[in-house]
Scaffold this motif. Structure first.
Motif, PDB file in Angstrom:
ATOM      1  N   PHE A 203      34.224  37.024  39.172  1.00 17.50           N
ATOM      2  CA  PHE A 203      35.459  37.161  39.016  1.00 17.50           C
ATOM      3  C   PHE A 203      36.425  35.818  39.455  1.00 17.50           C
ATOM      4  O   PHE A 203      36.012  35.256  39.838  1.00 17.50           O
ATOM      5  CB  PHE A 203      35.527  38.063  40.303  1.00 17.50           C
ATOM      6  CG  PHE A 203      35.239  39.836  39.513  1.00 17.50           C
ATOM      7  CD1 PHE A 203      35.466  40.698  39.383  1.00 17.50           C
ATOM      8  CD2 PHE A 203      33.690  39.841  40.095  1.00 17.50           C
ATOM      9  CE1 PHE A 203      35.092  41.821  39.023  1.00 17.50           C
ATOM     10  CE2 PHE A 203      33.258  41.201  39.363  1.00 17.50           C
ATOM     11  CZ  PHE A 203      33.909  42.579  39.246  1.00 17.50           C
ATOM     12  N   ARG A 204      37.260  36.232  38.449  1.00 21.36           N
ATOM     13  CA  ARG A 204      38.399  34.725  38.417  1.00 21.36           C
ATOM     14  C   ARG A 204      38.995  35.347  39.751  1.00 21.36           C
ATOM     15  O   ARG A 204      40.210  36.567  39.177  1.00 21.36           O
ATOM     16  CB  ARG A 204      39.047  34.895  36.770  1.00 21.36           C
ATOM     17  CG  ARG A 204      39.415  33.451  37.695  1.00 21.36           C
ATOM     18  CD  ARG A 204      40.155  32.757  36.070  1.00 21.36           C
ATOM     19  NE  ARG A 204      41.472  33.775  35.873  1.00 21.36           N
ATOM     20  CZ  ARG A 204      41.501  34.400  34.584  1.00 21.36           C
ATOM     21  NH1 ARG A 204      40.096  34.793  33.985  1.00 21.36           N
ATOM     22  NH2 ARG A 204      42.473  34.879  34.195  1.00 21.36           N
ATOM     23  N   PHE A 232      37.754  44.378  47.076  1.00 22.50           N
ATOM     24  CA  PHE A 232      38.980  42.994  47.485  1.00 22.50           C
ATOM     25  C   PHE A 232      39.775  42.993  48.891  1.00 22.50           C
ATOM     26  O   PHE A 232      40.160  43.731  48.784  1.00 22.50           O
ATOM     27  CB  PHE A 232      38.412  42.241  45.844  1.00 22.50           C
ATOM     28  CG  PHE A 232      37.488  42.017  45.081  1.00 22.50           C
ATOM     29  CD1 PHE A 232      36.599  41.533  45.723  1.00 22.50           C
ATOM     30  CD2 PHE A 232      37.575  42.268  44.012  1.00 22.50           C
ATOM     31  CE1 PHE A 232      35.748  41.041  44.157  1.00 22.50           C
ATOM     32  CE2 PHE A 232      36.914  42.281  42.823  1.00 22.50           C
ATOM     33  CZ  PHE A 232      35.442  41.414  43.339  1.00 22.50           C
ATOM     34  N   ALA A 251      41.820  40.130  41.305  1.00 25.23           N
ATOM     35  CA  ALA A 251      40.406  39.383  41.123  1.00 25.23           C
ATOM     36  C   ALA A 251      40.255  40.283  39.881  1.00 25.23           C
ATOM     37  O   ALA A 251      40.492  41.789  39.599  1.00 25.23           O
ATOM     38  CB  ALA A 251      39.748  40.487  42.353  1.00 25.23           C
ATOM     39  N   VAL A 252      40.055  39.279  39.080  1.00 24.63           N
ATOM     40  CA  VAL A 252      39.626  40.134  37.199  1.00 24.63           C
ATOM     41  C   VAL A 252      38.171  39.187  37.124  1.00 24.63           C
ATOM     42  O   VAL A 252      38.345  38.513  37.665  1.00 24.63           O
ATOM     43  CB  VAL A 252      40.745  39.919  36.385  1.00 24.63           C
ATOM     44  CG1 VAL A 252      41.985  40.510  36.851  1.00 24.63           C
ATOM     45  CG2 VAL A 252      41.014  38.459  36.803  1.00 24.63           C
ATOM     46  N   LEU A 253      37.468  40.654  36.241  1.00 25.85           N
ATOM     47  CA  LEU A 253      36.775  39.711  35.947  1.00 25.85           C
ATOM     48  C   LEU A 253      36.850  38.420  34.611  1.00 25.85           C
ATOM     49  O   LEU A 253      38.029  38.104  33.868  1.00 25.85           O
ATOM     50  CB  LEU A 253      36.421  40.722  34.690  1.00 25.85           C
ATOM     51  CG  LEU A 253      34.526  40.008  34.083  1.00 25.85           C
ATOM     52  CD1 LEU A 253      33.673  40.821  35.688  1.00 25.85           C
ATOM     53  CD2 LEU A 253      34.001  41.235  32.768  1.00 25.85           C
ATOM     54  N   LEU A 279      27.253  46.424  36.436  1.00 28.08           N
ATOM     55  CA  LEU A 279      29.111  46.468  36.302  1.00 28.08           C
ATOM     56  C   LEU A 279      29.725  47.846  36.299  1.00 28.08           C
ATOM     57  O   LEU A 279      30.801  47.256  36.622  1.00 28.08           O
ATOM     58  CB  LEU A 279      29.853  45.341  35.776  1.00 28.08           C
ATOM     59  CG  LEU A 279      31.081  44.895  35.105  1.00 28.08           C
ATOM     60  CD1 LEU A 279      31.587  44.393  36.153  1.00 28.08           C
ATOM     61  CD2 LEU A 279      31.167  43.529  33.973  1.00 28.08           C
ATOM     62  N   GLY A 290      40.993  48.371  38.977  1.00 30.16           N
ATOM     63  CA  GLY A 290      40.568  47.577  38.254  1.00 30.16           C
ATOM     64  C   GLY A 290      41.836  46.836  37.033  1.00 30.16           C
ATOM     65  O   GLY A 290      42.533  45.997  37.152  1.00 30.16           O
ATOM     66  N   GLU A 293      44.387  44.858  38.904  1.00 27.77           N
ATOM     67  CA  GLU A 293      44.366  43.651  38.923  1.00 27.77           C
ATOM     68  C   GLU A 293      45.035  43.103  37.738  1.00 27.77           C
ATOM     69  O   GLU A 293      45.725  42.240  37.927  1.00 27.77           O
ATOM     70  CB  GLU A 293      42.904  43.561  40.003  1.00 27.77           C
ATOM     71  CG  GLU A 293      42.641  44.209  40.942  1.00 27.77           C
ATOM     72  CD  GLU A 293      43.570  42.581  42.173  1.00 27.77           C
ATOM     73  OE1 GLU A 293      43.027  41.997  41.917  1.00 27.77           O
ATOM     74  OE2 GLU A 293      44.876  43.284  42.260  1.00 27.77           O
ATOM     75  N   VAL A 326      36.644  30.686  40.518  1.00 27.25           N
ATOM     76  CA  VAL A 326      35.664  31.882  40.201  1.00 27.25           C
ATOM     77  C   VAL A 326      34.668  31.988  41.797  1.00 27.25           C
ATOM     78  O   VAL A 326      33.955  31.291  41.880  1.00 27.25           O
ATOM     79  CB  VAL A 326      34.544  31.599  38.896  1.00 27.25           C
ATOM     80  CG1 VAL A 326      34.114  32.623  38.776  1.00 27.25           C
ATOM     81  CG2 VAL A 326      36.622  31.305  38.032  1.00 27.25           C
ATOM     82  N   ARG A 327      35.076  33.134  41.545  1.00 23.33           N
ATOM     83  CA  ARG A 327      33.731  33.839  42.837  1.00 23.33           C
ATOM     84  C   ARG A 327      32.501  34.730  42.218  1.00 23.33           C
ATOM     85  O   ARG A 327      32.599  35.465  41.131  1.00 23.33           O
ATOM     86  CB  ARG A 327      34.520  34.901  43.270  1.00 23.33           C
ATOM     87  CG  ARG A 327      33.409  35.948  44.331  1.00 23.33           C
ATOM     88  CD  ARG A 327      34.244  37.382  45.254  1.00 23.33           C
ATOM     89  NE  ARG A 327      33.478  37.901  45.553  1.00 23.33           N
ATOM     90  CZ  ARG A 327      34.465  38.496  47.460  1.00 23.33           C
ATOM     91  NH1 ARG A 327      35.322  37.151  48.267  1.00 23.33           N
ATOM     92  NH2 ARG A 327      32.992  38.951  48.085  1.00 23.33           N
ATOM     93  N   GLN A 329      30.111  36.789  42.501  1.00 22.26           N
ATOM     94  CA  GLN A 329      30.673  38.140  43.196  1.00 22.26           C
ATOM     95  C   GLN A 329      28.590  38.896  42.972  1.00 22.26           C
ATOM     96  O   GLN A 329      27.781  38.938  41.710  1.00 22.26           O
ATOM     97  CB  GLN A 329      30.936  39.083  42.686  1.00 22.26           C
ATOM     98  CG  GLN A 329      30.907  40.669  43.497  1.00 22.26           C
ATOM     99  CD  GLN A 329      31.276  40.370  44.723  1.00 22.26           C
ATOM    100  OE1 GLN A 329      31.913  39.978  45.144  1.00 22.26           O
ATOM    101  NE2 GLN A 329      29.888  41.247  45.047  1.00 22.26           N
TER     102      GLN A 329
END
Length: 385
Positions: A203-204, A232, A251-253, A279, A290, A293, A326-327, A329
């Protein structure tokens, strides 16, 4: 062994730089225990090494009446986790600490701080080398297997029975392995023959920057009260060691595991993420969140509207688009975020010689010295060293 040409190039070099105090985490969890220990060790280490930091504190601010019970519950949780110096403060005390911030009530955490974690990581590497360790950069691990014969020129026989190869075909022979690969922790686990679960989905998080001439508006960290319905944390204000102020993140994919920009794309990694049932279950459980976001990621005004809940004076003209991180997750197949740190090994010849740090999200940087001690203890016990 480090994949990149420099250390701390990814999550550690892109994080917010906050030294967390341990408020949020479930009492009794590794996160709670290791964060409180790690924060104390981090300050002690920085003092010892002369690494600059600022203990600028943090306010978790309730701006709506329905957030106050959650804030009070967070205060109780923080006390349970033995977080130092916590107190609940009212609107006047909020403004005394943060003159531009508006709120009904806040949780004041005076021992929260900021540091440059890239500098800390490089200092760790120097310690490691001084203790006799070797750091090999530009070494992307692609394969691990049991050696069929001792390395050429070796007089040790098969005292080093595990062979680790990189993308260039170079080999390292060893007895035991500890991995901590962030965005690729599940891949390394699979390579070693261990479980692919939990899977990593990237997730960016995009930050905004407060323009330098407006940085006086923020003195310490200002955070929202977390909403348990959303996965988040939400937008916050984070001062940095260089004097800048980061705002966010969203927080986006990400379309690539190390995709720091909107157009960064890897077909294989994207397909790997979107074909994972976990996912889709996460997306369906949090569809409206989502979509909002993604909307905020596209429109500055939408992000600024979130920030104005805390500092009404902030306008679109006061912010710039900033850096991204970038997390890594970790997700299980039911679509649940794996919330705690996860350490495991496996079975079989290699699995019994390996310890994987499977999930080390925030506050892992804060907790790093406490995590290191735990890993060292686990390695001694697991490998009978």
């Amino acid at each position: 062994l480090e994949k990149e040409r420099e250390l701390a190039h990814h999550q550690t070099g892109h994080n917010s730089g906050v030294i967390h105090s341990g408020i949020y985490y479930t009492p009794g969890s590794l996160k709670a225990k290791l964060c409180v220990q790690g924060a104390a060790l981090c300050y002690e280490y920085c003092d010892k090494k002369g690494i600059p930091y600022k203990q600028c504190g943090k306010l978790i601010v309730a701006v709506e009446q329905d957030e106050i019970p959650r804030l009070k519950a967070l205060y109780e949780r923080g006390l349970h986790n033995n977080v130092r110096g916590l107190k609940l403060i009212g609107a006047k005390e909020i403004q005394a600490k943060e003159p531009f911030c508006r709120g009904l009530m806040a949780l004041d955490s005076p021992y929260t701080g900021i540091v440059n974690y890239k500098q800390v990581a490089q200092s760790y590497a120097e310690d490691f080398q001084e203790a006799g360790g070797t750091v090999l950069t530009d070494f992307e691990v692609t394969d691990m297997e049991m050696a069929k014969e001792s390395p050429s020129g070796s007089e040790d026989g098969l005292n080093y029975p595990v062979v680790v190869r990189n993308s260039k075909g170079e080999e390292i022979y060893c007895r035991h392995i500890v991995t901590c690969a962030g965005l690729y922790s599940d891949r390394l686990s699979e390579i070693s023959g261990c479980s692919p679960e939990p899977r990593i989905v990237p997730f960016r998080g995009d930050y905004l920057l407060l323009k330098p001439e407006k940085s006086y508006m923020v003195k310490g960290n200002i955070y929202p009260v977390p909403n348990p319905r959303f996965p988040f944390l939400g937008f916050h204000f984070t001062p940095r060691m260089d004097g800048s102020v980061w705002l966010g993140p969203n927080a986006v994919l990400a379309f690539k595991r190390e995709g720091y920009k909107w157009l960064d794309f890897s077909a294989g990694e994207f397909l790997d993420a979107v074909t994972y049932s976990g996912l889709w279950r996460l997306v369906l459980k949090n569809l409206s969140y989502g979509l909002s976001e993604v909307y905020r990621a596209c429109f500055l005004s939408a992000q600024v509207k979130e920030l104005q809940k805390f500092i009404p004076e902030v306008t679109v003209n006061d912010v710039l688009r900033g850096p991204s991180g970038v997390r890594a997750q970790a997700l299980d197949s039911d679509g649940n975020l794996v919330d705690d740190f996860v350490f495991d090994g496996g079975s079989g010849d290699i699995g019994s010689r390996i310890l994987h740090v499977r999930n080390a999200p925030s506050p892992a940087a804060t907790s790093s010295l406490a995590i290191a001690k735990m890993i060292a203890d686990e390695v001694k016990q697991r490998f009978e060293l």
